[in-house]
Scaffold this motif. Structure first.
Motif, PDB file in Angstrom:
ATOM      1  N   UNK A   1     -14.024 -30.216   9.523  1.00 54.01           N
ATOM      2  CA  UNK A   1     -12.732 -29.569   9.797  1.00 54.01           C
ATOM      3  C   UNK A   1     -11.598 -30.368   9.148  1.00 54.01           C
ATOM      4  N   UNK A   2     -11.727 -30.566   7.844  1.00 52.38           N
ATOM      5  CA  UNK A   2     -10.899 -31.529   7.120  1.00 52.38           C
ATOM      6  C   UNK A   2      -9.409 -31.247   7.226  1.00 52.38           C
ATOM      7  N   UNK A   3      -8.978 -30.024   6.946  1.00 50.97           N
ATOM      8  CA  UNK A   3      -7.545 -29.723   6.956  1.00 50.97           C
ATOM      9  C   UNK A   3      -6.932 -29.963   8.329  1.00 50.97           C
ATOM     10  N   UNK A   4      -7.633 -29.520   9.367  1.00 49.70           N
ATOM     11  CA  UNK A   4      -7.137 -29.726  10.725  1.00 49.70           C
ATOM     12  C   UNK A   4      -7.160 -31.179  11.137  1.00 49.70           C
ATOM     13  N   UNK A   5      -8.141 -31.921  10.612  1.00 44.69           N
ATOM     14  CA  UNK A   5      -8.242 -33.344  10.941  1.00 44.69           C
ATOM     15  C   UNK A   5      -7.073 -34.124  10.341  1.00 44.69           C
ATOM     16  N   UNK A   6      -6.682 -33.764   9.119  1.00 46.62           N
ATOM     17  CA  UNK A   6      -5.506 -34.393   8.512  1.00 46.62           C
ATOM     18  C   UNK A   6      -4.291 -34.185   9.406  1.00 46.62           C
ATOM     19  N   UNK A   7      -4.086 -32.939   9.827  1.00 49.49           N
ATOM     20  CA  UNK A   7      -2.934 -32.630  10.673  1.00 49.49           C
ATOM     21  C   UNK A   7      -2.988 -33.377  12.000  1.00 49.49           C
ATOM     22  N   UNK A   8      -4.176 -33.483  12.581  1.00 45.38           N
ATOM     23  CA  UNK A   8      -4.316 -34.160  13.871  1.00 45.38           C
ATOM     24  C   UNK A   8      -4.039 -35.659  13.748  1.00 45.38           C
ATOM     25  N   UNK A   9      -4.514 -36.267  12.673  1.00 48.56           N
ATOM     26  CA  UNK A   9      -4.270 -37.693  12.479  1.00 48.56           C
ATOM     27  C   UNK A   9      -2.780 -37.978  12.318  1.00 48.56           C
ATOM     28  N   UNK A  10      -2.090 -37.086  11.639  1.00 51.24           N
ATOM     29  CA  UNK A  10      -0.652 -37.271  11.459  1.00 51.24           C
ATOM     30  C   UNK A  10       0.106 -37.017  12.761  1.00 51.24           C
ATOM     31  N   UNK A  11      -0.336 -36.006  13.507  1.00 49.53           N
ATOM     32  CA  UNK A  11       0.365 -35.636  14.737  1.00 49.53           C
ATOM     33  C   UNK A  11       0.127 -36.641  15.856  1.00 49.53           C
TER      34      UNK A  11
END
Length: 313
Positions: free
Chosen positions: A239-249
């Motif tokens: 779930x790469x795209x969502x994982x990027x967003x989660x790490x930033x958030x």
């Protein structure tokens, strides 16, 4: 005073070999990437939305036979083209996605139509096309999508009994074909769009990460917009795209740290090759890849354009 805006694009990541890249082909890739960037930038400069900008940018790449999306899509085991696409806008988290369409010239435009004019968010196959024709889309014959290059690829893959190439005739035959764009508009809205023809010799209605929100495509105002390209099965699992967003958030990571942590970390350890383009809420773009190259480019908030192909550039 105009607020900052920017756009970034990719044309697929994977094995891109310098020794097989002629100067003429190199120049043509750069020309098409520049045309894509300029199309999206023109929308943003006029105060247009990030959604319209990424659709405009991706449409240019879909119209080019150089990229595995739209006209340049690879062929399935049935010698057909089946295309997937998705778009997401970051303000209200509206999304539109399609998969397995065969007769739509620009799948990304249909994905936007699903988002804007449908009560659903994801349509597939015949249903997606029925919706398209009801909206006035023109039926595009498969002949439009046929290119000698893609047919030759299919023949070589069949001989090897694979869904990937065992030998390379072109500099990017081992590339994972996808195109995508991310943008920030003058209203502070983010958007992401991704389009693909999938993988050569695919069977059984295979769908990769590109049209899956949170896997290959994601956008969230105040945070990040992401478009991925690579081995779709791995990008779905992580779930790469969502994982990027989660790490930033949740971790407060900047866009470069979040992207590189995934692409060069767990994804790579799993055997997943590929990359992504991401843009944060300030219009800062970042490209991350664990492959030898990725067709990519950006125009930053100051209007500076950069276009690259190889990972060491």
């Amino acid at each position: 005073m105009a607020k900052p805006f920017s756009i970034a694009i990719h044309g697929g990541a994977g094995t891109i070999l310098r020794e097989k890249m002629t100067q003429a082909l190199h120049d043509e890739f750069l020309l098409q990437l520049e045309a894509s960037l300029c199309a999206g930038q023109a929308v943003l400069a006029q105060g247009g939305s990030a959604v319209d900008a990424v659709v405009s940018a991706v449409t240019v790449l879909e119209d080019s036979p150089l990229f595995n999306a739209g006209r340049g899509s690879v062929m399935t085991s049935q010698e057909m083209v089946e295309m997937d696409a998705a778009i997401m806008e970051g303000r209200a988290h509206n999304v539109g996605a399609i998969a397995g369409v065969r007769h739509i010239k620009n799948p990304i435009q249909l994905a936007r139509q699903v988002m804007q004019d449908s009560e659903h968010v994801f349509l597939i196959g015949d249903g997606a096309e029925a919706f398209a024709f009801k909206q006035g889309y023109v039926f595009t014959e498969q002949d439009y999508f046929f290119t000698e290059r893609r047919y030759e690829q299919l023949m070589r893959v069949r001989q090897a009994g694979q869904c990937a190439l065992s030998e390379s005739e072109y500099p990017d035959d081992d590339k994972h074909g996808t195109v995508g764009a991310v943008a920030l508009d003058q209203q502070g809205n983010l958007a992401a769009a991704t389009s693909t023809g999938g993988i050569t010799n695919k069977q059984y209605g295979r769908v990769g990460d590109s049209p899956l929100i949170g896997a290959g495509t994601f956008a969230e105002n105040g945070n990040v917009a992401v478009s991925c390209t690579g081995m779709g099965e791995f990008f779905i699992r992580k779930m790469v795209a969502g994982d990027v967003a989660a790490r930033m958030r949740y971790l407060g990571e900047d866009v470069a740290t979040a992207c590189d942590s995934i692409i060069h970390g767990e994804l790579k350890r799993m055997g997943g090759e590929g990359g992504l383009v991401a843009m944060d809420a300030n219009g800062q773009a970042h490209f991350s890849m664990n492959s030898s190259g990725m067709y990519r480019g950006a125009i930053d908030t100051l209007g500076n354009m950069v276009i690259k192909i190889y990972a060491d550039e």
